[in-house]
Design a protein around this motif. Structure first.
Motif, PDB file in Angstrom:
ATOM      1  N   ARG A 101      18.147 127.180  -0.022  1.00  0.00           N
ATOM      2  CA  ARG A 101      17.318 128.054   0.818  1.00  0.00           C
ATOM      3  C   ARG A 101      16.023 128.444   0.096  1.00  0.00           C
ATOM      4  O   ARG A 101      14.925 128.390   0.667  1.00  0.00           O
ATOM      5  CB  ARG A 101      18.117 129.293   1.218  1.00  0.00           C
ATOM      6  CG  ARG A 101      17.386 130.210   2.188  1.00  0.00           C
ATOM      7  CD  ARG A 101      18.265 131.394   2.582  1.00  0.00           C
ATOM      8  NE  ARG A 101      19.466 130.940   3.295  1.00  0.00           N
ATOM      9  CZ  ARG A 101      20.692 130.933   2.780  1.00  0.00           C
ATOM     10  NH1 ARG A 101      20.894 131.362   1.540  1.00  0.00           N
ATOM     11  NH2 ARG A 101      21.723 130.511   3.488  1.00  0.00           N
ATOM     12  N   ASN A 150      22.130 129.229  -1.549  1.00  0.00           N
ATOM     13  CA  ASN A 150      20.961 130.055  -1.869  1.00  0.00           C
ATOM     14  C   ASN A 150      19.906 129.258  -2.619  1.00  0.00           C
ATOM     15  O   ASN A 150      18.701 129.438  -2.395  1.00  0.00           O
ATOM     16  CB  ASN A 150      21.382 131.269  -2.698  1.00  0.00           C
ATOM     17  CG  ASN A 150      22.137 132.298  -1.881  1.00  0.00           C
ATOM     18  OD1 ASN A 150      21.958 132.393  -0.666  1.00  0.00           O
ATOM     19  ND2 ASN A 150      22.985 133.084  -2.542  1.00  0.00           N
ATOM     20  N   MET A 172      19.997 123.528   6.833  1.00  0.00           N
ATOM     21  CA  MET A 172      18.698 124.095   6.470  1.00  0.00           C
ATOM     22  C   MET A 172      17.623 123.012   6.393  1.00  0.00           C
ATOM     23  O   MET A 172      16.499 123.180   6.878  1.00  0.00           O
ATOM     24  CB  MET A 172      18.799 124.836   5.136  1.00  0.00           C
ATOM     25  CG  MET A 172      19.504 126.173   5.221  1.00  0.00           C
ATOM     26  SD  MET A 172      19.495 127.065   3.648  1.00  0.00           S
ATOM     27  CE  MET A 172      20.921 126.369   2.836  1.00  0.00           C
TER      28      MET A 172
END
Length: 206
Positions: free
Chosen positions: A82, A79, A141
């Motif tokens: 991200r 997270n 990512m």
């Protein structure tokens, strides 16, 4: 059993999720201090201020407890990465934000990063899969952004993403081990400059 200095008094009734969070916090302290093998469920229960039966109601065994805690921090690392990538559309700033996410993660209270990056259970498949997922998700990512903006092939972008994640993880852990002799923001900027000198050299597709 002799009470440890950090043991919490028993008797407070908590909602199930609050109790689970309390048990995970206590387990993190014990696992970080002692490692998995030396950690005892007795000590975790005492640290949390609960009986062993209460602890086993939430987690059937020590490995179940360790895996649940590992899941929390693997998700936290993903997270952070991200959010860093989504924080700006400027790729130079993205690189710094992504590297900063690793420095922030290793400097969080409780040394949770040790469970992810320095686990003494890497030979256990369930642990290894979670640790690898932490790095893989961050690399994927980053590689997606690289591929979209440079036109690199999927394999090339993934290799670059893995390289950036590896550099960020190792440098962040080294920085912490050196007791932060360089301020965190300065260390992050140094590594971001190094990374950007490479990543920034790829021509943009748009």
């Amino acid at each position: 059993m002799t009470a440890t200095p950090d043991a919490k008094p028993r008797g407070t009734r908590l909602p199930r999720m609050a109790r689970r969070r309390q048990l995970l916090d206590a387990a993190q302290e014990v696992f970080v201090e002692n490692g998995y093998h030396a950690a005892a469920m007795d000590e975790i229960a005492e640290r949390a201020g609960v009986s062993k039966p209460v602890l086993y109601q939430h987690f059937p065994g020590k490995l179940d407890l360790y895996l649940a805690l590992l899941d929390v921090h693997v998700d936290d690392m993903a997270n952070r990465c991200r959010e860093a990538l989504a924080s700006t559309t400027d790729n130079k700033q993205r690189v710094q934000a992504a590297i900063g996410a690793f420095f922030d993660f290793v400097s969080t209270q409780g040394e949770a990063f040790r469970l992810v990056f320095e686990s003494d259970l890497r030979n256990v498949a369930q642990v290894r899969q979670r640790v690898e997922r932490s790095l893989r998700e961050s690399a994927e990512m980053i590689s997606q952004v690289i591929q979209e903006d440079t036109g690199c092939s999927s394999d090339e972008a993934h290799l670059l993403g893995v390289g950036l994640v590896g550099m960020a993880e190792v440098s962040a852990r080294y920085w912490l081990a050196s007791h932060g002799s360089i301020p965190k923001d300065v260390a992050t900027q140094l590594m971001a400059r190094l990374a950007w000198r490479g990543i920034g050299g790829f021509p943009r597709t748009s």
